[in-house]
Design a protein around this motif. Structure first.
Motif, PDB file in Angstrom:
ATOM      1  N   ASP A  94       0.830  -1.207   0.000  1.00  0.00           N
ATOM      2  CA  ASP A  94       0.000   0.000   0.000  1.00  0.00           C
ATOM      3  C   ASP A  94       0.861   1.252   0.000  1.00  0.00           C
ATOM      4  O   ASP A  94       0.562   2.227  -0.697  1.00  0.00           O
ATOM      5  N   ALA A  95       1.937   1.231   0.784  1.00  0.00           N
ATOM      6  CA  ALA A  95       2.823   2.397   0.848  1.00  0.00           C
ATOM      7  C   ALA A  95       3.505   2.635  -0.492  1.00  0.00           C
ATOM      8  O   ALA A  95       3.706   3.783  -0.903  1.00  0.00           O
ATOM      9  N   HIS A  96       3.880   1.546  -1.153  1.00  0.00           N
ATOM     10  CA  HIS A  96       4.513   1.651  -2.471  1.00  0.00           C
ATOM     11  C   HIS A  96       3.597   2.400  -3.438  1.00  0.00           C
ATOM     12  O   HIS A  96       4.016   3.331  -4.134  1.00  0.00           O
ATOM     13  N   ALA A  97       2.342   1.989  -3.486  1.00  0.00           N
ATOM     14  CA  ALA A  97       1.391   2.629  -4.389  1.00  0.00           C
ATOM     15  C   ALA A  97       1.138   4.080  -3.995  1.00  0.00           C
ATOM     16  O   ALA A  97       1.072   4.973  -4.852  1.00  0.00           O
ATOM     17  N   ALA A  98       0.999   4.313  -2.696  1.00  0.00           N
ATOM     18  CA  ALA A  98       0.725   5.673  -2.224  1.00  0.00           C
ATOM     19  C   ALA A  98       1.901   6.606  -2.502  1.00  0.00           C
ATOM     20  O   ALA A  98       1.716   7.760  -2.894  1.00  0.00           O
ATOM     21  N   PHE A  99       3.119   6.099  -2.304  1.00  0.00           N
ATOM     22  CA  PHE A  99       4.303   6.930  -2.539  1.00  0.00           C
ATOM     23  C   PHE A  99       4.430   7.257  -4.021  1.00  0.00           C
ATOM     24  O   PHE A  99       4.747   8.395  -4.398  1.00  0.00           O
ATOM     25  N   GLY A 100       4.186   6.276  -4.865  1.00  0.00           N
ATOM     26  CA  GLY A 100       4.245   6.519  -6.299  1.00  0.00           C
ATOM     27  C   GLY A 100       3.244   7.575  -6.736  1.00  0.00           C
ATOM     28  O   GLY A 100       3.563   8.461  -7.540  1.00  0.00           O
ATOM     29  N   ALA A 101       2.036   7.508  -6.187  1.00  0.00           N
ATOM     30  CA  ALA A 101       1.010   8.489  -6.529  1.00  0.00           C
ATOM     31  C   ALA A 101       1.387   9.877  -6.013  1.00  0.00           C
ATOM     32  O   ALA A 101       1.232  10.884  -6.718  1.00  0.00           O
ATOM     33  N   PHE A 102       1.888   9.934  -4.777  1.00  0.00           N
ATOM     34  CA  PHE A 102       2.326  11.195  -4.183  1.00  0.00           C
ATOM     35  C   PHE A 102       3.425  11.839  -5.022  1.00  0.00           C
ATOM     36  O   PHE A 102       3.397  13.042  -5.312  1.00  0.00           O
ATOM     37  N   ALA A 103       4.398  11.033  -5.447  1.00  0.00           N
ATOM     38  CA  ALA A 103       5.509  11.555  -6.235  1.00  0.00           C
ATOM     39  C   ALA A 103       5.043  12.032  -7.607  1.00  0.00           C
ATOM     40  O   ALA A 103       5.423  13.115  -8.064  1.00  0.00           O
ATOM     41  N   ARG A 104       4.195  11.250  -8.282  1.00  0.00           N
ATOM     42  CA  ARG A 104       3.728  11.630  -9.613  1.00  0.00           C
ATOM     43  C   ARG A 104       2.912  12.914  -9.576  1.00  0.00           C
ATOM     44  O   ARG A 104       3.044  13.784 -10.443  1.00  0.00           O
ATOM     45  N   GLN A 105       2.056  13.037  -8.568  1.00  0.00           N
ATOM     46  CA  GLN A 105       1.244  14.252  -8.437  1.00  0.00           C
ATOM     47  C   GLN A 105       2.104  15.489  -8.235  1.00  0.00           C
ATOM     48  O   GLN A 105       1.696  16.603  -8.576  1.00  0.00           O
ATOM     49  N   SER A 106       3.304  15.286  -7.688  1.00  0.00           N
ATOM     50  CA  SER A 106       4.204  16.412  -7.431  1.00  0.00           C
ATOM     51  C   SER A 106       5.171  16.659  -8.580  1.00  0.00           C
ATOM     52  O   SER A 106       6.001  17.568  -8.498  1.00  0.00           O
ATOM     53  N   GLY A 107       5.107  15.834  -9.636  1.00  0.00           N
ATOM     54  CA  GLY A 107       5.941  16.059 -10.797  1.00  0.00           C
ATOM     55  C   GLY A 107       7.166  15.184 -10.904  1.00  0.00           C
ATOM     56  O   GLY A 107       8.035  15.442 -11.749  1.00  0.00           O
ATOM     57  N   VAL A 108       7.287  14.149 -10.074  1.00  0.00           N
ATOM     58  CA  VAL A 108       8.422  13.230 -10.157  1.00  0.00           C
ATOM     59  C   VAL A 108       8.110  12.153 -11.193  1.00  0.00           C
ATOM     60  O   VAL A 108       7.079  11.489 -11.107  1.00  0.00           O
ATOM     61  N   CYS A 109       9.012  11.987 -12.140  1.00  0.00           N
ATOM     62  CA  CYS A 109       8.758  11.026 -13.221  1.00  0.00           C
ATOM     63  C   CYS A 109       9.029   9.588 -12.797  1.00  0.00           C
ATOM     64  O   CYS A 109       8.281   8.675 -13.150  1.00  0.00           O
ATOM     65  N   GLU A 110      10.115   9.375 -12.050  1.00  0.00           N
ATOM     66  CA  GLU A 110      10.513   8.022 -11.668  1.00  0.00           C
ATOM     67  C   GLU A 110      10.646   7.938 -10.151  1.00  0.00           C
ATOM     68  O   GLU A 110      11.515   8.596  -9.564  1.00  0.00           O
ATOM     69  N   ALA A 111       9.796   7.146  -9.515  1.00  0.00           N
ATOM     70  CA  ALA A 111       9.842   6.979  -8.061  1.00  0.00           C
ATOM     71  C   ALA A 111       9.696   5.514  -7.712  1.00  0.00           C
ATOM     72  O   ALA A 111       8.837   4.822  -8.257  1.00  0.00           O
ATOM     73  N   THR A 112      10.537   5.029  -6.825  1.00  0.00           N
ATOM     74  CA  THR A 112      10.450   3.649  -6.336  1.00  0.00           C
ATOM     75  C   THR A 112      10.346   3.654  -4.826  1.00  0.00           C
ATOM     76  O   THR A 112      10.677   4.645  -4.163  1.00  0.00           O
ATOM     77  N   TRP A 113       9.925   2.528  -4.285  1.00  0.00           N
ATOM     78  CA  TRP A 113       9.691   2.401  -2.854  1.00  0.00           C
ATOM     79  C   TRP A 113      10.441   1.187  -2.325  1.00  0.00           C
ATOM     80  O   TRP A 113      10.554   0.166  -3.004  1.00  0.00           O
ATOM     81  N   ALA A 114      10.983   1.319  -1.125  1.00  0.00           N
ATOM     82  CA  ALA A 114      11.682   0.217  -0.480  1.00  0.00           C
ATOM     83  C   ALA A 114      11.434   0.308   1.015  1.00  0.00           C
ATOM     84  O   ALA A 114      10.939   1.320   1.520  1.00  0.00           O
ATOM     85  N   ALA A 115      11.748  -0.749   1.714  1.00  0.00           N
ATOM     86  CA  ALA A 115      11.652  -0.764   3.179  1.00  0.00           C
ATOM     87  C   ALA A 115      12.906  -1.413   3.736  1.00  0.00           C
ATOM     88  O   ALA A 115      13.382  -2.417   3.207  1.00  0.00           O
ATOM     89  N   SER A 116      13.446  -0.806   4.784  1.00  0.00           N
ATOM     90  CA  SER A 116      14.655  -1.334   5.412  1.00  0.00           C
ATOM     91  C   SER A 116      14.322  -1.830   6.812  1.00  0.00           C
ATOM     92  O   SER A 116      13.672  -1.127   7.599  1.00  0.00           O
ATOM     93  N   HIS A 117      14.787  -3.037   7.111  1.00  0.00           N
ATOM     94  CA  HIS A 117      14.551  -3.625   8.428  1.00  0.00           C
ATOM     95  C   HIS A 117      15.880  -3.902   9.116  1.00  0.00           C
ATOM     96  O   HIS A 117      16.058  -4.930   9.778  1.00  0.00           O
ATOM     97  N   THR A 118      16.812  -2.967   8.932  1.00  0.00           N
ATOM     98  CA  THR A 118      18.108  -3.052   9.600  1.00  0.00           C
ATOM     99  C   THR A 118      18.513  -1.654  10.040  1.00  0.00           C
ATOM    100  O   THR A 118      17.726  -0.708   9.937  1.00  0.00           O
ATOM    101  N   GLY A 119      19.730  -1.500  10.523  1.00  0.00           N
ATOM    102  CA  GLY A 119      20.158  -0.236  11.081  1.00  0.00           C
ATOM    103  C   GLY A 119      20.320   0.870  10.058  1.00  0.00           C
ATOM    104  O   GLY A 119      20.470   0.637   8.855  1.00  0.00           O
ATOM    105  N   LEU A 120      20.320   2.110  10.558  1.00  0.00           N
ATOM    106  CA  LEU A 120      20.431   3.284   9.699  1.00  0.00           C
ATOM    107  C   LEU A 120      21.754   3.293   8.946  1.00  0.00           C
ATOM    108  O   LEU A 120      21.791   3.589   7.745  1.00  0.00           O
ATOM    109  N   ALA A 121      22.850   2.983   9.620  1.00  0.00           N
ATOM    110  CA  ALA A 121      24.164   3.049   8.980  1.00  0.00           C
ATOM    111  C   ALA A 121      24.273   2.049   7.829  1.00  0.00           C
ATOM    112  O   ALA A 121      24.742   2.383   6.742  1.00  0.00           O
TER     113      ALA A 121
END
Length: 299
Positions: A94-121
């Motif tokens: 759901d977040a992937h689809a929502a992020f893509g829509a958010f980015a396209r509405q703002s004028g971003v041509c290419e947007a991808t989504w990922a999730a990280s389940h490890t440390g920030l570094a």
């Protein structure tokens, strides 16, 4: 006697000269990474990443940082107790689809989504391998982890990082930018990384704390002149000079930022690794802890 140029060649040459006269088009990083901490509403890093990618025509990656693991150090390999107790996230699709829509509405041509389940570094070092700029919220970790967890990520990735202060809701016009430069490799890299922001700025102030070191002359290294470098890139900076220790320099930069109501501070991220721990230098530590404006840092 040289052959007469064709009409097409003459037009091309005239266009090239006109482009040189007006300066280059504002270009930015090809790939922007936003480390997202909230999807509803979108966290400041997501909003900033979308805004910048749309302005520059960049590819954008939004990466959700799992709150149960983002505080892990680079050397940690085991999940936290909290992470073991939490159910695996189910909102990625759901977040992937929502992020893509958010980015396209703002004028971003290419947007991808990922999730990280490890440390920030580890996340920033991995994703930094194919990105040119990371947008990170300072409160991606709690206050106690700003210097060690976030610091480890900034120093370890060597990626330009736009650090947003807590609860940032300002715009991203960057009308007045201040650069802190002391002649170090870190500050030079930060200036180079900041060029897309500097080209957008209406006013640029260069706080030059460079001290001509004797070892530069002994090693025959060419001297980097920040004013000349910026002029070559069609950026005219107003000079200010300081001579201060690292700790005091941080306070001076913060004071100038507050007095001049600047939109962005650019500086190198200085650090070293005693006993295998990443430790910030004085000015970097002070600015990262206390800045209430976006800061562009690079190690």
């Amino acid at each position: 006697m040289y052959p007469e140029r064709s009409e097409a060649a003459r037009i091309d040459t005239d266009a090239d000269q006109a482009a040189l006269a007006t300066g280059p088009l504002a270009t930015g990083p090809s790939d922007v990474l936003a480390l997202v901490t909230s999807t509803s509403p979108w966290s400041p890093a997501a909003v900033a990443g979308v805004s910048l990618a749309a302005r520059w025509g960049s590819n954008l990656t939004g990466c959700f940082m799992d709150p149960s693991t983002r505080g892990l150090h680079d050397t940690d390999r085991e999940p936290t107790v909290l992470g073991l107790l939490m159910d695996p996230p189910t909102h990625d699709a759901d977040a992937h689809a929502a992020f893509g829509a958010f980015a396209r509405q703002s004028g971003v041509c290419e947007a991808t989504w990922a999730a990280s389940h490890t440390g920030l570094a580890r996340t920033l070092r991995h994703l930094g391998a194919w990105h040119d700029l990371a947008v990170v919220e300072r409160d991606v970790v709690d206050t106690s982890g700003v210097l060690d967890v976030l610091g480890e990520a900034i120093l370890g990735s060597q990626l330009p990082c736009l650090i947003l202060p807590p609860r940032w809701s300002g715009g991203f016009g960057f009308g007045h930018v201040v650069i802190g430069c002391n002649g170090s490799i870190e500050s030079i890299r930060a200036i180079h990384a900041a060029l897309p922001f500097l080209r957008m700025a209406k006013q640029v102030t260069l706080v030059d704390g460079d001290v001509r070191m004797s070892y530069d002359a002994e090693s025959c290294l060419p001297h980097f002149d920040p004013f000349v470098y910026l002029l070559r890139h069609h950026v005219t900076a107003k000079p200010q000079y300081i001579r201060a220790s690292s700790d005091v320099a941080g306070d001076i930069l913060l004071k100038k930022a507050r007095d001049a109501q600047i939109d962005l501070l650019v500086m190198g991220a200085f650090g070293h690794s005693p006993a295998r721990e990443r430790v910030f230098g004085g000015a970097t530590r002070r600015v990262l802890e206390e800045a209430d404006i976006p800061v562009l840092m690079q190690h």
